[in-house]
Scaffold this active site. Structure first.
Site, PDB file in Angstrom:
ATOM      1  CE  LYS A  22      61.972 -61.774   6.185  1.00 38.81           C
ATOM      2  NZ  LYS A  22      62.625 -62.098   4.911  1.00 38.81           N
ATOM      3  CG  ASN A  23      62.076 -65.781   5.266  1.00 39.19           C
ATOM      4  OD1 ASN A  23      61.775 -64.696   4.771  1.00 39.19           O
ATOM      5  ND2 ASN A  23      63.282 -66.040   5.753  1.00 39.19           N
ATOM      6  NE  ARG A  93      67.171 -63.747  -3.671  1.00 40.57           N
ATOM      7  CZ  ARG A  93      67.619 -64.220  -4.812  1.00 40.57           C
ATOM      8  NH1 ARG A  93      68.372 -63.489  -5.577  1.00 40.57           N
ATOM      9  NH2 ARG A  93      67.327 -65.453  -5.195  1.00 40.57           N
ATOM     10  CB  CYS A 117      71.296 -59.576  -2.012  1.00 38.30           C
ATOM     11  SG  CYS A 117      71.447 -60.188  -0.379  1.00 38.30           S
ATOM     12  NE  ARG A 122      69.608 -64.064  -1.305  1.00 40.77           N
ATOM     13  CZ  ARG A 122      68.630 -63.679  -0.490  1.00 40.77           C
ATOM     14  NH1 ARG A 122      68.623 -62.461  -0.013  1.00 40.77           N
ATOM     15  NH2 ARG A 122      67.669 -64.513  -0.158  1.00 40.77           N
ATOM     16  CB  ILE A 124      67.036 -66.834  -9.941  1.00 46.86           C
ATOM     17  CG1 ILE A 124      67.145 -66.014 -11.229  1.00 46.86           C
ATOM     18  CG2 ILE A 124      66.797 -65.917  -8.756  1.00 46.86           C
ATOM     19  CD1 ILE A 124      65.775 -65.489 -11.677  1.00 46.86           C
ATOM     20  CG  ASP A 308      67.735 -66.592   7.361  1.00 47.64           C
ATOM     21  OD1 ASP A 308      68.627 -66.108   6.644  1.00 47.64           O
ATOM     22  OD2 ASP A 308      66.626 -66.951   6.907  1.00 47.64           O
ATOM     23  NE  ARG A 400      63.538 -56.194   3.165  1.00 44.20           N
ATOM     24  CZ  ARG A 400      64.237 -56.648   2.149  1.00 44.20           C
ATOM     25  NH1 ARG A 400      65.406 -56.114   1.863  1.00 44.20           N
ATOM     26  NH2 ARG A 400      63.785 -57.642   1.416  1.00 44.20           N
TER      27      ARG A 400
HETATM   28  N1  EPU Z   1      71.036 -70.627  -5.018  1.00 41.84           N
HETATM   29  C1  EPU Z   1      71.627 -70.845  -6.232  1.00 41.84           C
HETATM   30  N2  EPU Z   1      70.844 -70.760  -7.349  1.00 41.84           N
HETATM   31  C2  EPU Z   1      69.515 -70.476  -7.277  1.00 41.84           C
HETATM   32  C3  EPU Z   1      68.928 -70.246  -6.018  1.00 41.84           C
HETATM   33  C4  EPU Z   1      69.727 -70.326  -4.897  1.00 41.84           C
HETATM   34  O1  EPU Z   1      72.829 -71.114  -6.335  1.00 41.84           O
HETATM   35  O2  EPU Z   1      68.856 -70.438  -8.310  1.00 41.84           O
HETATM   36  C5  EPU Z   1      71.885 -70.707  -3.801  1.00 41.84           C
HETATM   37  C6  EPU Z   1      71.881 -69.430  -2.984  1.00 41.84           C
HETATM   38  O3  EPU Z   1      72.836 -68.505  -3.494  1.00 41.84           O
HETATM   39  C7  EPU Z   1      72.205 -69.939  -1.598  1.00 41.84           C
HETATM   40  C8  EPU Z   1      71.464 -71.285  -1.558  1.00 41.84           C
HETATM   41  O4  EPU Z   1      71.289 -71.664  -2.930  1.00 41.84           O
HETATM   42  O5  EPU Z   1      73.576 -70.190  -1.471  1.00 41.84           O
HETATM   43  C9  EPU Z   1      70.129 -71.255  -0.860  1.00 41.84           C
HETATM   44  O6  EPU Z   1      69.318 -70.212  -1.383  1.00 41.84           O
HETATM   45  P1  EPU Z   1      67.728 -70.254  -1.369  1.00 41.84           P
HETATM   46  O7  EPU Z   1      67.218 -70.212  -2.770  1.00 41.84           O
HETATM   47  O8  EPU Z   1      67.273 -71.371  -0.489  1.00 41.84           O
HETATM   48  O9  EPU Z   1      67.387 -68.863  -0.672  1.00 41.84           O
HETATM   49  P2  EPU Z   1      66.135 -67.957  -0.906  1.00 41.84           P
HETATM   50  O10 EPU Z   1      64.931 -68.797  -1.135  1.00 41.84           O
HETATM   51  O11 EPU Z   1      66.464 -66.890  -1.877  1.00 41.84           O
HETATM   52  C10 EPU Z   1      65.513 -67.951   1.629  1.00 41.84           C
HETATM   53  C11 EPU Z   1      65.201 -66.913   2.688  1.00 41.84           C
HETATM   54  C12 EPU Z   1      66.470 -66.230   3.143  1.00 41.84           C
HETATM   55  C13 EPU Z   1      67.443 -67.294   3.659  1.00 41.84           C
HETATM   56  C14 EPU Z   1      67.704 -68.329   2.563  1.00 41.84           C
HETATM   57  C15 EPU Z   1      68.622 -69.464   2.996  1.00 41.84           C
HETATM   58  C16 EPU Z   1      62.981 -66.187   2.067  1.00 41.84           C
HETATM   59  C17 EPU Z   1      62.105 -65.109   1.570  1.00 41.84           C
HETATM   60  N3  EPU Z   1      64.280 -65.929   2.133  1.00 41.84           N
HETATM   61  O12 EPU Z   1      66.032 -67.239   0.517  1.00 41.84           O
HETATM   62  O13 EPU Z   1      66.091 -65.369   4.211  1.00 41.84           O
HETATM   63  O14 EPU Z   1      68.657 -66.704   4.070  1.00 41.84           O
HETATM   64  O15 EPU Z   1      66.445 -68.900   2.140  1.00 41.84           O
HETATM   65  O16 EPU Z   1      68.083 -70.181   4.048  1.00 41.84           O
HETATM   66  O17 EPU Z   1      62.510 -67.247   2.441  1.00 41.84           O
HETATM   67  C18 EPU Z   1      66.293 -63.560   5.702  1.00 41.84           C
HETATM   68  O18 EPU Z   1      65.163 -63.845   6.140  1.00 41.84           O
HETATM   69  O19 EPU Z   1      67.062 -62.740   6.274  1.00 41.84           O
HETATM   70  C19 EPU Z   1      66.748 -64.195   4.458  1.00 41.84           C
HETATM   71  C20 EPU Z   1      67.708 -63.685   3.708  1.00 41.84           C
END
Ligand code: EPU
Length: 422
Positions: A22-23, A93, A117, A122, A124, A308, A400
């Site tokens: 998925k991811n 998200r 969430c 979370r 950006i 995860d 999901r």
């Molecule tokens: N972060 C920030 N600022 C940002 C973006 C992220 O501080 O602008 C922080 C986050 O809060 C977190 C860390 O950086 O502490 C890593 O977040 P990341 O951006 O890597 O996460 P994501 O891309 O939003 C993906 C997966 C998640 C998984 C996380 C961490 C997808 C669609 N989602 O999310 O998957 O937990 O990476 O590995 O790829 C799941 O599948 O259950 C899931 C939540």
């Protein structure tokens, strides 16, 4: 609404096959709109999150069609909108992955902020920092991120935040840089296998990009990208979930797929608990171990222990022989499963980002509530070994990210049923 009823205590035996990741698929579907011609994505899982991404793409004017069971064709030739609305983004998200591609195509994007969430904030900010560095003016107003650029120009970007690199921010910055002028170097970029796969897809589309998996990604912008054909890798988190199921309840379970490399930290910790694993290129065979020895785990960005898999390990260690400590470094509040596992008899004390798990001899079936994807998976695992019946409500969370999990688990001997909630 539907729920799962699981009758615990059945021994698991046989082969189980995870779907496509998925991811990995979600950012790849968003990346496909960088091209003006169609892409064909094989091994795409059939999940509600994928349907949500399709809905978003349709809103943007992109046509998508399942041309085979797990093959999705994406035709962005009529891409006509640069706005990702709240009603879709709030449901998933990962919708924010269209920010970069829309900005690259239109020099403009309007994407709803995803909001909170189930497991905490979370932000950006890193996504915004990255696209600003490439020349976009960004404002956040009325719940939307508005990005606009006269020119998008390559530069050096340092992308890590307080919790390490960000997969989502890396995805957005790479997609903008792919069509920007000149060279972009993204330091502290994500090293996760999903990011590596996205780089390979970008390259197949004609992008000039390298450095995947190293933490430094270099992109030389090109004028145009073309659609590509790509096969999504096996979902190593789904595989890891079934491997833990095998460790908890299996006499011998074979999880099919080339997942061992991506699961190294998980398999290493499983071995430390006394579980017997046979690892090969095409599968992982796991033999259950009645009560795992305790281990201490800290989640970290790849190649660390994945957040995860944290909830699933919490369920596993809750029937251990001794006390284990899990420290959650990526999402300090990702412990929604703890209270539900406690309803099943688990002894877990949470102190901020730390869970102290004192193993109990047995869990007992109860009515529990799924709160997010991995927390739900943890409840399913607990239900498989609990004495009596476990009813898991709100299983739309699990749909999901796990394709027909009840059918797959039933295939290796679990007694699990999907029923309408009364
Ligand atoms: N972060 C920030 N600022 C940002 C973006 C992220 O501080 O602008 C922080 C986050 O809060 C977190 C860390 O950086 O502490 C890593 O977040 P990341 O951006 O890597 O996460 P994501 O891309 O939003 C993906 C997966 C998640 C998984 C996380 C961490 C997808 C669609 N989602 O999310 O998957 O937990 O990476 O590995 O790829 C799941 O599948 O259950 C899931 C939540």
């Amino acid at each position: 609404m539907e729920k799962f009823i699981i009758e615990g205590g059945r021994q698991l035996y046989g082969k189980i096959e995870p779907s496509g990741s998925k991811n990995s698929a979600l950012p790849i579907l968003a990346t496909a709109i960088l091209a003006e011609s169609p892409s064909v994505i094989h091994n795409c899982p059939r999940l509600t999150d994928i349907e949500t991404m399709r809905e978003l793409l349709h809103y943007l004017g992109v046509r998508t069609e399942w041309v085979a069971d797990h093959t999705l064709r994406i035709d962005p030739s009529d891409l006509s909108s640069y706005e990702a609305p709240y009603d879709i983004v709030r449901r998933m998200r990962a919708s924010v992955c269209v920010l970069g591609p829309l900005l690259a195509r239109f020099k403009r994007a309007k994407v709803s902020l995803p909001g909170g969430c189930a497991f905490g904030p979370r932000p950006i900010d890193l996504h915004i920092k990255g696209i600003e560095a490439l020349g976009a003016d960004v404002t956040v107003e009325h719940g939307y991120v508005n990005a606009h650029a006269e020119r998008l120009k390559g530069t050096e970007i340092y992308l890590a935040g307080a919790h390490g690199p960000s997969r989502g921010a890396t995805s957005n910055v790479m997609t903008v840089a792919a069509l920007a002028e000149g060279e972009t170097v993204i330091y502290d970029s994500a090293k996760e296998p999903e990011t590596v796969e996205q780089v390979k897809f970008l390259r197949a589309m004609g992008a000039d990009i390298e450095g995947e998996g190293t933490g430094t990604i270099r992109v030389r912008g090109v004028n145009k990208l073309k659609g590509a054909e790509f096969s999504v890798m096996t979902d190593y988190i789904e595989a890891g979930t079934y491997i833990v199921a095998g460790a908890m309840a299996g006499s011998e379970v074979e999880v099919v797929g080339d997942v061992a490399e991506n699961l190294k930290p998980v398999l290493a910790r499983l071995s430390e608990t006394g579980c017997k694993l046979k690892v090969s290129d095409g599968s992982v065979i796991v033999k259950g171990h009645p009560r795992p020895s305790p281990v201490n785990i800290t989640t970290a960005p790849y190649p660390g222990f994945p957040t995860d898999m944290q909830a699933q390990f919490t369920a596993y260690l809750s029937i251990g022989e001794g006390t284990s400590i899990i420290t959650e470094k990526i999402y300090p509040d990702r412990f929604m499963h703890v209270q539900e596992l406690a309803r099943m008899g688990a002894d877990i004390r949470r102190e901020d980002a730390v869970a102290v798990i004192t193993g109990v001899e047995k869990l007992t079936g109860a009515v529990v509530m799924a709160s997010d994807l991995r927390a739900s998976a943890a409840l399913v695992l607990a239900g498989l070994v609990a004495e009596g019946e476990t009813h898991i409500r709100r299983i739309y969370h699990i749909d999901r990210g796990y394709e027909r999990i009840e059918v797959k688990l039933a295939g290796i001997g679990a007694r699990i049923e999907r029923v309408e909630e009364d």
